[in-house]
Design a protein around this motif. Structure first.
Motif: not given
Length: 114
Positions: A56-71
């Motif tokens: 099993y895996s979790v597949v995540v779809y994200t919409e964010a203001e910019d590419e720095h959300f993970m940082n």
């Protein structure tokens, strides 16, 4: 708005616990989840449970203001964010502070608007 899709494995013996975690995030921790997303600039997030021959895996779809959300998420030291990272680490054996790299988008199709 930037779009991201990524996946992480779920430990085989932890799928039910992961489903409980998802329910908890979506119910008793929903307000904290909302506030975390506001802090890191995420506008939309969807989780999908994917079963394959490997497990099993979790597949995540994200919409964010910019590419720095993970940082921003990695730097978020709120109690909820710390709890969230601990849960993911325990259920998925993923250290969100170190092992997350956003994939490169190679196709982004949309029906032509008339």
């Amino acid at each position: 708005m930037k779009k991201f899709a990524y996946s992480f494995p779920i430990l085989k013996d932890k799928v039910e616990e992961w489903l409980n975690f998802a329910r908890e995030v979506n119910t008793t921790h929903r307000e904290e989840f909302n506030k975390m997303h506001q802090r890191i600039g995420v506008k939309k997030e969807s989780w999908f449970l994917q079963e394959s021959a490997e497990g099993y895996s979790v597949v995540v779809y994200t919409e964010a203001e910019d590419e720095h959300f993970m940082n921003k998420f990695k730097k978020d030291q709120s109690g909820f964010s710390q709890w969230f990272r601990e849960q993911v680490s325990e259920l998925q054996d993923v250290d969100l502070d170190f092992t997350t790299q956003m994939p490169e988008i190679v196709l982004d199709w949309k029906e032509k608007e008339e």
